[in-house]
Design an enzyme around this catalytic site. Structure first.
Site, PDB file in Angstrom:
ATOM      1  N   HIS A 180       0.838  -1.228  -0.056  1.00 45.23           N
ATOM      2  CA  HIS A 180      -0.005   0.172   0.048  1.00 45.23           C
ATOM      3  C   HIS A 180       1.012   1.133  -0.143  1.00 45.23           C
ATOM      4  O   HIS A 180       1.822   1.133   0.465  1.00 45.23           O
ATOM      5  CB  HIS A 180      -0.814  -0.042   1.307  1.00 45.23           C
TER       6      HIS A 180
ATOM      7  N   LYS B  51     -10.052  -1.159   3.786  1.00 44.54           N
ATOM      8  CA  LYS B  51     -10.449  -0.225   2.728  1.00 44.54           C
ATOM      9  C   LYS B  51     -11.180  -0.656   1.806  1.00 44.54           C
ATOM     10  O   LYS B  51     -11.559  -0.013   0.531  1.00 44.54           O
ATOM     11  CB  LYS B  51      -8.885  -0.178   2.099  1.00 44.54           C
TER      12      LYS B  51
ATOM     13  N   ILE C 212      -0.659  -6.625  14.212  1.00 43.14           N
ATOM     14  CA  ILE C 212      -0.243  -6.251  12.805  1.00 43.14           C
ATOM     15  C   ILE C 212      -1.157  -6.895  11.849  1.00 43.14           C
ATOM     16  O   ILE C 212      -1.347  -7.983  11.249  1.00 43.14           O
ATOM     17  CB  ILE C 212       1.321  -7.044  12.420  1.00 43.14           C
TER      18      ILE C 212
ATOM     19  N   CYS D 149      -6.012 -25.736 -13.247  1.00 38.76           N
ATOM     20  CA  CYS D 149      -6.225 -26.943 -12.772  1.00 38.76           C
ATOM     21  C   CYS D 149      -6.113 -27.159 -11.359  1.00 38.76           C
ATOM     22  O   CYS D 149      -6.616 -28.471 -11.001  1.00 38.76           O
ATOM     23  CB  CYS D 149      -5.468 -28.014 -13.684  1.00 38.76           C
TER      24      CYS D 149
END
Lengths: 415, 125, 573
Positions: free
Chosen positions: C132, C337, C423, C528
């Site tokens: 980001h 976001k 975090i 696949c």
């Protein structure tokens, strides 16, 4: 190896082998490029029988069928390479094609006047049918389970649920049962089996394996390995009905939910794909919209029988060998999508003329129907069918009497 | 007595109607003779063929695909599997070579050619 | 009851959340009681953050819900018993591995403990891989600061680690011009505060840059510093480079308790023995509050916020160049976001994620309704996207604190404990900056009891192995001539060679499960989904390790792919 071939065949399964042999019989220089270590395609692991009734008039197993085709190829003037992967293909200025091939021998470039795409198909995955819940070990496609059992000699399950009643799924139900596993049941979201009726009889009924129609898997439960599967009945829109949910303890979920033609290479050449078949649009010569590129076998559309795969390969190979660039005059074979699931070939090239090998599937399970093919006002096909099923492909051969401007396949009642 | 039966002889899978009265069996809706034969057999002495694999002693070819050359009684399938699974093939065989002799009245034969030596590539000059 | 606590209590009552006991604990506030629905528990925790405490310890129970036990490895042995490392890092996610690699710049004995059978098994392999730009964070937050700093570090880091990274920019899009203008002021303020490059794009500009955008997007902002990488490749690369520089990883290792004496952790008990570290770093992701609790230092709470993501076929990769999402006014100030669509570093398209609160910390199941909603919400942004392009989907869990802020600090009460906790997004973008900060804190702490000197042999460059898909025809020719295994394609969908798989099996952090190989070199990631290559990969692992097929697992533990051999030659009963 030659710098340039007349025909390069991508894929060394039944379609590719037949295409190569027929092209060589026409005098063409042919190269087969196979990505796996061995020729024969998926037939190598299909140890059950039922192959070859049309082509050889005999009931053969997959390996027998494949070996016959391989021996025939070895007996004709065909070059082949295995464990070789086409990483790129492009059109070159003289109208031919250049392939980039990767193998243990290094990278190489080969040119060819024409290409035959015979890459077969792959299985739909659990994700493509939107199976939710956990994702532990023990979720396999029927083909992968078949490889484990028949090629590696290992049991991927002791007690499983099979989702989808495609032929491979039912064949694996029998195979796993024979080797000592328990198949709790086969579940099919639709209200009719997806595979052949004889497989319901000989793979499921024979072993008292229940087939649950209008039922699907709604959730996988299990941390490291599948511990249970949740199934539910579905309504007319295939939506699970909440109060019919039930949990089945098992160690595996095996999927036989459909096959998809492999056309990744075709797409590099801007070949147009038919939404109905997921394969290329072709004419009666099996040529795609890109002149010089042909498609056959399960890469073109998913066939029920290896025999038809070989047949289409044989035709595609022959036409590829005799290909001359020319103006095309294409007539689309029209059909009503309410009656037919699909029709192959989708086009008739008037300038090429000749016989048309037509394959089709009906949209619904219907009885006492007639199928007609009209070239302009001329009805060249008028055939009775006691029963038509989406799961059973029909094949007919027709030939227009004169130059045509339109073609229509249609269905009607009889009696 | 009337019953329905799916013919398993060929991929057509005809759905047949069977009328049975005592020893008299009549079969309808089969497109070919083989269906009639199958139906009659199925009511009196049902049989099946088996396709499976068998172990070999060869490290480069540990599993060989096999089939029963004819059919065995349907109720002997698992017994036959037991016998096949206890067998080890000790010489290299070709398609139709007998691997187990006389298993419930038929032979088990190879469906793959162990001697077929297909090179990884062939390029003719 | 102190006034502040009383005020909190009455606020909760007013919001219809009665019966909650509030007590101050150190500088934090602790909530206890029982509620009937999870959202009320979340709301209570959020309300408590407004009262100026260091952290919220939310111990409110959900009625009728028993939190499942942590999924622990079955193995029990003494593999690391009695070890006395300088530093123990708990957690082998991108944060733990970043810290391990950063700390390997010092001459220290470092041990990473990971309860799973591989690194990057939780959030680090279950996110979108976006680096980001930092614009989504409020000013003066650790999340914003670490994000912007970490973002800038990635170009060099990815070169050193030899993993692909593309700084391709992102769009924040609006379906209403007025709202777009309004948001512009907010973005400009944050951009100036953090030093983030940005540009307003009108509809024409947007379409010029992303020709496949539908007319849903009428205006937006471009943030060119945004990038993308493979989060699991990054984590593995960090771990491998750490190992190359002397760090040791103990996988399948779970911390079960800690023993403290005089405000210091003396020993850490695991399923593989008891160890005596000088310093302990808590990088345990969604379990970081549990680890803090073991050291009696739980001053924050993780509330697991789940997200589900869909991956589209590579065929659609070329249809978008960057990451982008349509934003509504309420999302501008919210903590997540809202997801979007983006091209991944491997040229798939990723759609989502969504975000919802739920109590389970490691339930990675997906749900029909959620996946459907993700597709409905985002596919309409790009003209060419169809639901049938979906090849797979997965779920991840964000380790969020109630403060919605990172915890990057030395414990106030346990001298040798350092937290890298809470975090969540933008954790991946922030990882290198967090690692630097944690390393600095840890070195300072260690310096109180030992001399910490740089590792003179530190090599920032991970061992190079060929990545065939990035090579030209002639380069491929060269590497295949040197090692023919690079010529043999095993995974047809992703075009992965046998040689690359062998490299992964024999790397610094050996990959011996099918998923571990998949995370490193991608066989089975394609359309696949491993149908063709899983058996082949299994065989290669066997051949390289001497294991037998029935010993090979999907992802460690009891996830074996196969049972015994078929009963051939009397092989089993």
């Amino acid at each position: 190896m030659k710098q340039r071939y007349r025909v390069c065949v991508l894929g060394g399964g039944p379609a590719g082998l037949a295409a190569a042999v027929s092209a060589a019989n026409e005098g063409a220089q042919v190269l087969i490029i196979e990505r796996e270590a061995k020729l024969g395609g998926i037939l190598k692991q299909c140890i059950h029988d039922g192959f070859g009734l049309i082509r050889f008039g005999q009931r053969l197993t997959g390996p027998e069928y494949a070996e016959r085709e391989i021996k025939e190829m070895l007996g004709s003037k065909v070059d082949y390479i295995t464990s070789s992967f086409v990483t790129n293909v492009k059109r070159i200025s003289d109208g031919g094609f250049e392939l980039e091939i990767q193998s243990a021998n290094g990278m190489m470039k080969v040119q060819s006047d024409t290409l035959v795409i015979a890459c077969g198909c792959r299985e739909k995955t659990s994700r493509q049918v939107f199976i939710h819940g956990d994702r532990p070990a023990g979720i396999y496609s029927a083909g992968t389970a078949q490889y484990f059992v028949n090629i590696m000699g290992y049991m991927p399950t002791k007690r499983c649920v099979i989702l989808g009643s495609g032929d491979i799924g039912m064949i694996m139900a029998r195979r796993l049962t024979l080797e000592g596993a328990e198949v709790e049941g086969v579940y099919e979201i639709k209200d009719t089996p997806a595979g052949l009726a004889r497989n319901v009889a000989q793979c499921l009924d024979d072993f008292d394996i229940p087939l649950h129609l209008s039922t699907t898997v709604t959730r996988v439960i299990g941390d490291k390995r599948v511990e249970a599967i949740e199934v539910a009945k579905v309504d007319k829109n295939f939506c699970p009905i909440e109060n019919t949910k039930r949990i089945i303890p098992c160690d595996s979920l095996i999927l036989s939910v459909g096959l998809l033609p492999e056309n990744e290479i075709a797409q590099k050449l801007d070949i147009e794909i038919d939404f109905a078949t997921k394969g290329a649009y072709v004419d009666q010569c099996f040529m795609t919209n890109v002149p010089g590129v042909f498609s056959c076998g399960n890469a073109l559309h998913v066939n029920d029988l290896a025999d038809y795969v070989s047949e289409s390969g044989e035709l595609a190979g022959k036409y590829a060998a005799n290909f001359r660039p020319s103006q095309r005059d294409i007539v689309k074979i029209e059909y009503d999508s309410k009656d037919f699931l699909y029709v192959v070939p989708q086009y008739y090239d008037v300038t090429q003329g000749g016989e048309l090998s037509l394959y089709f599937r009906s949209k619904t399970d219907c009885k006492d129907r007639k199928v007609y093919l009209d070239f302009d006002d001329d009805t060249v096909l008028d055939k009775k069918y006691k029963r038509l099923l989406p799961s059973e492909m029909e094949a007919v051969k027709v030939k227009p009497k004169k130059k045509v401007t339109s073609a229509t396949l249609r269905m009607g009642d009889f009696k | 007595m009337t019953k329905e039966m799916t013919c398993i002889v060929c991929p057509n899978g005809c759905l047949m109607r069977i009328e049975q009265e005592g020893d008299k069996i009549e079969v309808f809706d089969a497109i070919c003779k083989r269906g009639i034969e199958f139906a009659k057999n199925e009511l009196t002495n049902p049989t099946r063929s088996i396709t499976t694999t068998v172990a070999t002693k060869f490290e480069d070819y540990p599993l060989l695909s096999v089939k029963t050359s004819g059919e065995i009684p349907k109720d002997k399938i698992f017994e036959a599997m037991k016998k096949i699974n206890s067998t080890i093939v000790k010489k290299r065989v070709k398609v139709d070579d007998v691997v187990i002799k006389n298993l419930f009245g038929t032979d088990v034969v190879a469906t793959s050619d162990m001697t077929l030596d297909v090179k990884t590539q062939r390029l003719i000059d | 009851m102190p006034k502040k606590v009383e005020k909190l209590h009455s606020t909760l009552m007013k919001k219809g959340i009665p019966g909650i006991e509030c007590t101050q604990w150190h500088n934090s506030i602790k909530l206890e009681g029982e509620l009937g629905n999870w959202q009320d528990i979340i709301t209570a925790g959020k309300i408590a953050t407004k009262f100026g405490y260091k952290g919220v310890v939310n111990e409110i129970k959900l009625r009728g819900f028993k939190e499942p036990e942590i999924k622990a490895p079955k193995i029990k042995d003494n593999a690391i018993d009695n070890r006395r490392p300088d530093v123990v890092i708990i957690g082998g996610g991108v944060i733990g591995c970043s810290i391990a690699r950063e700390m390997s710049k010092y001459d220290l004995d470092i041990l990473v403990l990971e309860k799973e059978s591989d690194v990057a098994m939780h959030a680090s392999s279950r996110n979108d891989g976006m680096i980001h730009p930092g614009i989504a964070s409020h000013t003066n937050t650790l999340r914003g600061k670490m994000n912007v700093k970490g973002n800038a570090m990635y170009t060099k880091l990815c070169q050193e680690l030899d993993i692909p990274f593309e700084r391709y920019g992102n769009f924040i899009l609006f379906d209403d011009k007025k709202i777009a203008y309004g948001a512009g002021a907010l973005f400009a303020y944050r951009a100036k505060h953090y030093g983030i490059e940005m540009e307003y794009c009108n509809r024409e500009k947007l379409v010029e840059l992303e020709p496949n955008l539908t007319d849903k997007a009428v205006a937006g902002y471009s943030f060119p510093s945004a990038g993308v990488l493979s989060p699991y490749k990054l984590t593995v690369a960090l771990a491998e480079n750490a190992v190359e520089n002397g760090v040791e990883f103990s996988l399948d290792t779970i911390v079960t308790s800690m023993h403290k004496l005089h405000g210091e952790i003396v020993s850490v008990q695991t399923n593989r023995g008891k160890i005596y570290p000088k310093a302990v770093i808590n990088a345990a992701g969604t379990f970081s509050d549990c680890v803090a609790d073991m050291a009696e230092d739980k001053f924050f709470t993780i509330h697991p916020r789940k997200g589900e993501i869909v991956i589209l076929d590579k065929k659609k990769g070329p249809d978008v160049t960057r990451s982008m999402g349509l934003v509504s006014p309420e999302m501008l100030y919210s903590t997540s976001k809202g997801g979007g669509v983006m091209r991944t570093i491997d040229n798939n398209v990723l759609v989502g994620p969504d975000a919802y609160e739920q109590p389970l910390r490691e339930d990675f199941s997906t749900h029909r309704e959620n996946i459907q909603a993700v597709l409905n919400k985002h596919l309409k942004l790009i003209k060419t996207f169809e639901p049938s392009d979906a090849i797979t989907y997965f779920a991840g869990i964000r380790a969020c604190t109630y403060e919605e802020e990172f915890v990057i600090e030395r414990s106030e009460y346990v001298k040798n404990l350092i937290h890298a906790a809470g975090i969540q997004s933008p954790g991946l973008a922030s990882a290198p900056a967090i690692a630097e900060e944690i390393c600095k804190i840890t070195v300072n702490a260690l310096s109180e009891c030992m001399q910490v000197i740089p590792n003179s042999k530190f090599n920032p460059n991970r061992r190079r192995v060929p990545h065939l898909d990035k090579l030209s025809f002639d380069e491929k020719q060269k590497v295949i001539k040197e090692n023919p295994d690079y010529g043999v394609i095993v995974c047809r969908c992703e075009e992965i060679s046998r040689g690359e798989i062998i490299d992964a099996v024999n790397s610094a952090l050996p990959a011996t499960s099918v998923d571990a190989i998949k995370r490193r070199v991608r066989p089975g990631m394609g359309r696949c989904q491993g149908g063709f290559c899983a058996p082949l990969v299994t065989n290669i692992i066997c051949e390289q390790t001497g294991l037998t097929p029935e010993q090979i697992t999907k992802c460690g533990g009891d996830s074996n792919l196969l049972f015994e051999k078929t009963p051939k030659g009397g092989a089993s009963k």
